[in-house]
Design a protein around this motif. Structure first.
Motif, short mmCIF file in Angstrom:
data_model
loop_
_atom_site.label_atom_id
_atom_site.label_comp_id
_atom_site.label_asym_id
_atom_site.label_seq_id
_atom_site.Cartn_x
_atom_site.Cartn_y
_atom_site.Cartn_z
N ASP A 293 0.81 -1.21 0.00
CA ASP A 293 0.00 0.00 0.00
C ASP A 293 0.84 1.27 0.00
OD1 ASP A 293 -2.37 -1.47 0.02
OD2 ASP A 293 -2.41 -1.55 2.22
N SER A 294 2.04 1.18 0.57
CA SER A 294 2.88 2.36 0.63
C SER A 294 4.35 1.94 0.50
CB SER A 294 2.66 3.11 1.95
OG SER A 294 2.94 2.27 3.05
N PRO A 295 5.20 2.87 0.04
CA PRO A 295 6.62 2.57 -0.09
C PRO A 295 7.24 2.24 1.27
CG PRO A 295 6.07 4.58 -1.26
CD PRO A 295 4.88 4.22 -0.43
N PHE B 169 13.72 2.35 -0.71
CA PHE B 169 12.28 2.07 -0.60
C PHE B 169 11.73 1.42 -1.86
CE2 PHE B 169 10.54 4.96 2.97
CZ PHE B 169 11.58 4.60 3.79
N ASP B 170 10.77 0.55 -1.67
CA ASP B 170 10.09 -0.14 -2.77
C ASP B 170 8.59 -0.11 -2.51
OD1 ASP B 170 9.08 -2.95 -1.59
OD2 ASP B 170 10.97 -2.38 -0.64
N ASP B 171 7.82 -0.45 -3.54
CA ASP B 171 6.38 -0.62 -3.35
C ASP B 171 5.86 -1.89 -4.02
OD1 ASP B 171 6.42 0.13 -6.03
OD2 ASP B 171 5.39 2.03 -5.70
N ARG B 172 6.73 -2.57 -4.73
CA ARG B 172 6.40 -3.85 -5.36
C ARG B 172 7.65 -4.74 -5.30
NH1 ARG B 172 2.29 -1.38 -6.28
NH2 ARG B 172 1.11 -0.75 -8.06
N VAL B 173 7.43 -6.04 -5.16
CA VAL B 173 8.54 -6.99 -5.14
C VAL B 173 8.16 -8.19 -5.99
CG1 VAL B 173 10.01 -8.44 -3.70
CG2 VAL B 173 9.20 -6.24 -2.81
N LEU B 174 9.08 -8.62 -6.83
CA LEU B 174 8.85 -9.75 -7.71
C LEU B 174 9.78 -10.89 -7.32
CD1 LEU B 174 7.42 -10.85 -10.29
CD2 LEU B 174 9.32 -9.88 -11.59
N LYS C 248 10.59 1.14 -11.74
CA LYS C 248 12.00 0.83 -11.96
C LYS C 248 12.49 -0.17 -10.91
CE LYS C 248 13.48 4.94 -14.34
NZ LYS C 248 13.42 4.36 -15.64
N ILE C 249 13.48 -0.96 -11.29
CA ILE C 249 14.11 -1.88 -10.34
C ILE C 249 15.00 -1.06 -9.41
CG2 ILE C 249 15.74 -3.80 -10.07
CD1 ILE C 249 14.79 -4.82 -12.82
N VAL C 250 14.83 -1.25 -8.09
CA VAL C 250 15.63 -0.50 -7.12
C VAL C 250 16.63 -1.39 -6.37
CG1 VAL C 250 13.91 1.32 -6.83
CG2 VAL C 250 13.88 -0.67 -5.29
N SER C 251 16.43 -2.71 -6.40
CA SER C 251 17.35 -3.61 -5.72
C SER C 251 17.11 -5.03 -6.22
CB SER C 251 17.13 -3.54 -4.21
OG SER C 251 18.17 -4.16 -3.51
N PHE D 139 12.94 -24.10 -2.59
CA PHE D 139 13.80 -23.88 -3.75
C PHE D 139 14.34 -22.46 -3.72
CE2 PHE D 139 9.39 -23.02 -4.70
CZ PHE D 139 9.41 -21.80 -5.37
N PRO D 140 15.49 -22.21 -4.35
CA PRO D 140 16.06 -20.86 -4.37
C PRO D 140 15.29 -19.95 -5.33
CG PRO D 140 17.43 -22.34 -5.64
CD PRO D 140 16.35 -23.19 -5.02
N ILE D 141 15.36 -18.65 -5.06
CA ILE D 141 14.68 -17.67 -5.91
C ILE D 141 15.56 -16.44 -6.12
CG2 ILE D 141 12.32 -18.35 -5.27
CD1 ILE D 141 12.30 -15.91 -3.34
N ASP D 142 15.17 -15.61 -7.08
CA ASP D 142 15.70 -14.26 -7.25
C ASP D 142 14.62 -13.31 -6.74
OD1 ASP D 142 17.93 -15.33 -8.51
OD2 ASP D 142 17.31 -14.72 -10.52
N ILE D 143 15.03 -12.24 -6.07
CA ILE D 143 14.09 -11.24 -5.56
C ILE D 143 14.41 -9.90 -6.21
CG2 ILE D 143 13.15 -10.09 -3.52
CD1 ILE D 143 14.20 -12.45 -1.84
N VAL D 144 13.37 -9.26 -6.77
CA VAL D 144 13.53 -7.98 -7.45
C VAL D 144 12.60 -6.96 -6.78
CG1 VAL D 144 13.32 -6.76 -9.66
CG2 VAL D 144 14.02 -9.17 -9.63
N TRP D 145 13.19 -5.93 -6.15
CA TRP D 145 12.42 -4.87 -5.52
C TRP D 145 12.24 -3.75 -6.54
CZ3 TRP D 145 15.96 -7.73 -2.74
CH2 TRP D 145 15.53 -8.27 -1.53
N MET D 146 11.04 -3.14 -6.57
CA MET D 146 10.74 -2.11 -7.54
C MET D 146 10.03 -0.93 -6.88
SD MET D 146 9.25 -4.75 -10.40
CE MET D 146 8.34 -5.65 -9.16
N ALA D 147 10.18 0.24 -7.49
CA ALA D 147 9.46 1.44 -7.09
C ALA D 147 9.35 2.35 -8.30
CB ALA D 147 10.17 2.16 -5.95
#
Length: 160
Positions: free
Chosen positions: A77-79, A129-134, A102-105, A91-99
């Protein structure tokens, strides 16, 4: 009369147990979920959208894997500095933080830490800060050629 009450009671118990098992075994209850297409560098990932606290807590935990073109998109809901851990992961994963589109981390090839207790699990946080994570299949960030600063397009009518 007592036999009728007993039969009804047993029937109700069976229905309740069957309902609980159906939700547990399905592993993708619709609570707070939908689907979105996430595009990074011209490649599209079909992602489950997770936007409620119970669904975010469960995440990919308990699943046996995820496909190369699949992901889980966590929507907040918020950054913030939204941390992740590998509770119940297999299982292992990749984590992509976005705001702001754009990808931020990025954290690649995150170990599922099988056998670790909750207190032993490592927490992973973004650099800003992020607001979405993939969450993606481990190694997918490399095949996407994804880097911090890359643009991300998310198409989902519920999120626009």
């Amino acid at each position: 009369m007592k036999k009728a009450v007993l039969r009804i009671s047993i029937g109700v118990i069976c229905v309740v147990v069957a309902s609980i098992l159906a939700v547990y075994l399905r592993g993708s209850a619709p609570l707070g979920r939908g689907m979105a297409d996430v595009t990074i560098n011209g490649q599209t990932i079909r992602a489950e959208v997770v936007s409620t606290e119970p669904a975010r807590e469960r995440g990919l935990g308990g699943r046996s894997g995820i496909g190369a073109d699949e992901g889980m998109l966590f929507v907040f809901d918020s950054p913030g500095l939204h941390g992740f851990w590998m509770k119940d992961m297999r299982f292992p994963i990749d984590i992509v933080w976005m705001a702001d589109g754009k990808i931020v981390s990025i954290e690649e090839n995150v170990d599922p830490q099988i056998g670790a207790t909750e207190s032993e699990l490592k927490n992973y946080f973004p650099e800003t800060f992020d607001d979405r994570v993939l969450e993606l299949q481990a190694g997918r960030v490399k095949t996407l050629g994804a880097h911090v600063g890359d643009s991300v397009t998310i198409i989902n009518s519920e999120m626009q």
